[in-house]
Motif scaffolding. Structure first.
Motif, PDB file in Angstrom:
ATOM      1  N   ASP A  56      12.474  46.123 -44.050  1.00 52.92           N
ATOM      2  CA  ASP A  56      12.325  44.936 -43.216  1.00 52.92           C
ATOM      3  C   ASP A  56      13.182  45.068 -41.958  1.00 52.92           C
ATOM      4  OD1 ASP A  56      11.957  42.512 -42.112  1.00 52.92           O
ATOM      5  OD2 ASP A  56      12.607  41.328 -43.856  1.00 52.92           O
ATOM      6  N   ALA A  58      13.887  42.982 -39.766  1.00 54.87           N
ATOM      7  CA  ALA A  58      14.705  41.813 -39.443  1.00 54.87           C
ATOM      8  C   ALA A  58      16.131  41.981 -39.937  1.00 54.87           C
ATOM      9  CB  ALA A  58      14.081  40.568 -40.051  1.00 54.87           C
ATOM     10  N   GLU A  59      16.300  42.848 -40.944  1.00 56.48           N
ATOM     11  CA  GLU A  59      17.646  43.049 -41.480  1.00 56.48           C
ATOM     12  C   GLU A  59      18.557  43.751 -40.489  1.00 56.48           C
ATOM     13  OE1 GLU A  59      17.557  44.901 -45.316  1.00 56.48           O
ATOM     14  OE2 GLU A  59      16.189  43.376 -46.077  1.00 56.48           O
ATOM     15  N   ILE A 112      18.810  43.011 -37.394  1.00 59.95           N
ATOM     16  CA  ILE A 112      19.301  42.090 -36.360  1.00 59.95           C
ATOM     17  C   ILE A 112      20.649  41.545 -36.818  1.00 59.95           C
ATOM     18  CG2 ILE A 112      18.804  40.024 -35.013  1.00 59.95           C
ATOM     19  CD1 ILE A 112      16.498  41.644 -34.535  1.00 59.95           C
ATOM     20  N   VAL A 148      12.378  36.370 -32.601  1.00 62.53           N
ATOM     21  CA  VAL A 148      12.504  37.748 -33.071  1.00 62.53           C
ATOM     22  C   VAL A 148      11.182  38.157 -33.688  1.00 62.53           C
ATOM     23  CG1 VAL A 148      13.630  39.263 -34.728  1.00 62.53           C
ATOM     24  CG2 VAL A 148      14.996  37.618 -33.456  1.00 62.53           C
ATOM     25  N   THR A 185       6.436  39.824 -38.591  1.00 62.60           N
ATOM     26  CA  THR A 185       6.899  38.465 -38.855  1.00 62.60           C
ATOM     27  C   THR A 185       7.510  37.904 -37.582  1.00 62.60           C
ATOM     28  OG1 THR A 185       7.509  39.278 -41.031  1.00 62.60           O
ATOM     29  CG2 THR A 185       8.196  37.051 -40.484  1.00 62.60           C
ATOM     30  N   TYR A 219       9.793  35.242 -36.034  1.00 57.87           N
ATOM     31  CA  TYR A 219      10.839  34.250 -36.285  1.00 57.87           C
ATOM     32  C   TYR A 219      11.004  33.427 -35.028  1.00 57.87           C
ATOM     33  CZ  TYR A 219      12.070  37.201 -40.280  1.00 57.87           C
ATOM     34  OH  TYR A 219      12.061  37.909 -41.434  1.00 57.87           O
ATOM     35  N   VAL A 242      15.348  31.279 -33.247  1.00 61.22           N
ATOM     36  CA  VAL A 242      16.457  31.741 -34.085  1.00 61.22           C
ATOM     37  C   VAL A 242      17.780  31.244 -33.513  1.00 61.22           C
ATOM     38  CG1 VAL A 242      17.592  33.766 -35.049  1.00 61.22           C
ATOM     39  CG2 VAL A 242      15.135  33.793 -34.675  1.00 61.22           C
ATOM     40  N   GLY A 252      23.382  31.558 -35.898  1.00 55.01           N
ATOM     41  CA  GLY A 252      23.752  31.751 -37.296  1.00 55.01           C
ATOM     42  C   GLY A 252      22.678  32.452 -38.108  1.00 55.01           C
ATOM     43  N   GLY A 253      21.470  32.607 -37.527  1.00 60.68           N
ATOM     44  CA  GLY A 253      20.410  33.306 -38.253  1.00 60.68           C
ATOM     45  C   GLY A 253      19.329  32.384 -38.775  1.00 60.68           C
ATOM     46  N   ASN A 254      19.560  31.081 -38.737  1.00 54.61           N
ATOM     47  CA  ASN A 254      18.502  30.150 -39.150  1.00 54.61           C
ATOM     48  C   ASN A 254      17.423  30.116 -38.081  1.00 54.61           C
ATOM     49  OD1 ASN A 254      19.613  29.017 -41.607  1.00 54.61           O
ATOM     50  ND2 ASN A 254      21.206  28.193 -40.268  1.00 54.61           N
ATOM     51  N   CYS A 255      16.202  29.718 -38.478  1.00 51.93           N
ATOM     52  CA  CYS A 255      15.179  29.571 -37.459  1.00 51.93           C
ATOM     53  C   CYS A 255      14.312  28.368 -37.767  1.00 51.93           C
ATOM     54  CB  CYS A 255      14.354  30.845 -37.310  1.00 51.93           C
ATOM     55  SG  CYS A 255      13.287  31.203 -38.680  1.00 51.93           S
ATOM     56  N   MET A 276       8.655  30.401 -39.330  1.00 48.80           N
ATOM     57  CA  MET A 276       8.317  31.813 -39.506  1.00 48.80           C
ATOM     58  C   MET A 276       6.805  31.917 -39.564  1.00 48.80           C
ATOM     59  SD  MET A 276      11.099  32.617 -42.435  1.00 48.80           S
ATOM     60  CE  MET A 276      10.371  34.070 -43.101  1.00 48.80           C
TER      61      MET A 276
END
Lengths: 115, 478
Positions: free
Chosen positions: A55, A57-58, A60, A86, A95, A97, A100, A103-106, A109
């Motif tokens: 993945d 996204a990991e 980032i 992202v 995917t 996102y 974003v 903190g990484g929340n979005c 998705m």
């Protein structure tokens, strides 16, 4: 295949969704922004990652997100609100996102078929 | 947002603390968060769970995954939470207690800690479990439990599939034969100690076989019954038909001996319901000898560390060995002791401290003692156990050695003739009241061993001889 094939694919997807591409591979002192897009009044800074096998996204990190935010602040001179998106692309698809936060929340998705 | 709830647990000493685990996920860049005072060993579950899910063709939910361990104020450690997390992802909520470690290939394993969690949960009332495949004898000590055993996480998905059956029990280790012990009196002393749960101090010159007797004491101890086995499983996570046996060295540290509040059991706890051997007793650190006093009085250990307080059970039969003096040759028939009287006095002084006061039986081991065979020592010990348990039913004591001094006169009846003889001996040797109680306790066990209802003067004399070792050694240095 172009070096930026995944970024090109994302850009054309954004155009299809009604976004206007303002800049691609924009170089700023704080780093590179893959795509700057605009829809209505909403300014979007896009980071595209392409990986095979796991993945993307990991990859980032917090540091990367911080850089994106400072690039966006620099670009807008702090005068406009903006969003950071992202795109985590794999050979199967991508995917998206949306919005974003640092903190990484979005906010949302979405699975998009990029190819 | 959906929240999945599953249950697991952790042990506190031998007590059980249920842990509710809530799993949820939300949109965001992929992360796997664990909250609730999670230590390294539990946090590593992330990688195990990820690959275990991969092995059955599943993947982690996309986005931000959060696993909360509640109550969150307690430190969680151990790898036995893995299976609960996997279950939550593939099946959803469950009210069964889920315990087990998961490997990268998806196989489910038992760990010592997970056995302790299962056993202590069973003891505090839990009956339904999802767990790894357990050995037959472990299943046997928890007859009312409903185990759903899984060998591989794949089996969580298919309810109909064949259920794995318990693996065969571990072999009973062969014990060293008690018959190897040379010397009739020595055997009898060991038998008396085991029969009445009297702590035993073996003294003697170097090389006469003190340690050897201590090692063979376990062979005359009756097997554990079912509830004792459950206790042992709760504290050690291992199960065996024979009683626990811990041989300790005087180089032990207090943390290793009494256990730490971080959840590691000490030697006294590992010897619970079994034998604790302290080789070279006077050499032990002073803090261990002092600390042992409370442990022997309360049959438990309390260890506190920061905000954690753990109570461990520790009811053991102490078998201590000791030389009579620093050089070891005091009382030797041929060799001469080279120590000064002061050195000997100091050495023996450690044997009359608070712990040694709690040791009933003293025995002087000789190299050239006449030998005779003892018939079925283990059966005789078991018989005494039954008899004493029956006699003191309802008092809270099951062995003569466990009766405290202030209740000896109340619980052990002595005939007037024997009492007169006892008073006589007390007069003659200048014995203290505590010594007197010890003698009564030992005579009770000796009488039981020989099948007598009442204590006779012969039993009293034998018991008296078990109290004469230290006075005799002291008389040698005058």
């Amino acid at each position: 295949m172009s070096k930026h094939f995944s970024e090109d694919a994302v850009a054309s997807l954004l155009v299809k969704r009604g976004y206007q591409i303002l800049a691609q591979n924009l170089l700023l002192p704080t780093g590179e922004v893959d795509i700057v897009a605009l829809r209505h009044t909403e300014l979007v800074f896009v980071e595209v990652k392409y990986r095979t096998g796991f993945d993307p996204a990991e990859t980032i990190s917090k540091k990367k997100l911080d850089r994106l935010v400072s690039s966006a602040l620099l670009y807008t001179a702090g005068q406009r609100s903006f969003r950071i998106d992202v795109f985590a692309c794999t050979p199967q698809g991508c995917t998206w996102y949306k919005g974003v936060s640092q903190g990484g929340n979005c906010q949302g998705m979405e699975w998009v078929d990029l190819w | 947002m959906e929240i999945v709830k599953v249950w697991s647990g952790l042990t506190y000493g031998d007590a059980f603390m249920p842990v509710e685990m809530q799993l949820t996920y939300g949109p965001g860049l992929p992360v796997f968060h664990m909250v609730g005072m999670v230590t390294e060993s539990t946090e590593e579950a992330k990688e195990r769970v990820r690959y275990a899910l991969k092995s059955i063709g599943r993947s982690m939910p996309q986005g931000r995954v959060v696993v909360a361990f509640l109550p969150s104020e307690l430190t969680k450690s151990g790898s036995h939470f893995d299976l609960a997390i996997v279950y939550g992802f593939v099946k959803g909520s469950s009210d069964r207690l889920i315990v087990g470690e998961v490997a990268l290939d998806g196989s489910v394993r038992t760990t010592q800690h997970s056995l302790r969690v299962i056993a202590s949960a069973y003891r505090s009332g839990w009956r339904k479990f999802i767990c790894p495949v357990l050995p037959q004898d472990v299943v046997g000590v928890m007859p009312e439990a409903d185990f759903f055993m899984v060998e591989h996480v794949q089996q969580l998905l298919s309810d109909s599939g064949e259920k794995p059956s318990p693996t065969s029990s571990s072999d009973v280790p062969a014990l060293d034969a008690f018959e190897d012990v040379q010397g009739f009196g020595l055997k009898q002393a060991a038998l008396t100690a085991a029969a009445g749960w009297h702590h035993l101090l073996l003294m003697g010159n170097p090389g006469v076989g003190k340690t050897m007797v201590a090692e063979r004491m376990n062979a005359v101890m009756p097997e554990l019954d079912n509830s004792e086995r459950l206790d042992v499983l709760c504290t050690t996570g291992t199960l065996s038909a024979v009683r626990p046996y811990r041989f300790t060295s005087w180089t032990s540290t207090p943390a290793g001996f009494f256990g730490s509040a971080k959840g590691v059991a000490g030697e006294v706890t590992l010897a619970h319901d079994g034998i604790l051997v302290m080789d070279e007793f006077p050499q032990y650190r002073k803090d261990i000898l002092e600390g042992l006093r409370t442990v022997m009085d309360t049959n438990s250990v309390i260890s506190s560390y920061g905000n954690q307080r753990i109570v461990w059970p520790a009811r053991f039969l102490l078998v201590a060995t000791s030389n009579p003096c620093p050089c070891g040759f005091l009382g030797h028939p041929k060799k001469v002791c080279k120590d000064s009287p002061y050195q000997v006095q100091r050495y023996l002084g450690r044997l009359s401290g608070p712990v040694a006061d709690r040791i009933d039986l003293h025995y002087w081991v000789k190299a050239d003692e006449p030998d005779a065979k003892l018939d079925k020592p283990r059966d005789r010990v078991l018989e005494v156990w039954h008899r004493q348990r029956e006699r003191w039913q309802g008092t809270g004591f099951s062995h003569a050695g466990q009766i405290p001094g202030d209740r000896v006169d109340e619980l052990i009846s002595v005939s007037p003739t024997v009492r007169a003889a006892l008073e006589n001996a007390v007069e003659k040797h200048g014995l203290s009241k505590r010594e007197k109680h010890k003698i009564i306790r030992i005579s009770r066990t000796i009488a039981d061993l020989e099948g007598h209802v009442d204590i006779t003067v012969a039993h009293l004399v034998q018991a008296l001889s078990y109290r004469m070792v230290l006075p005799w050694l002291r008389s040698l240095i005058q």
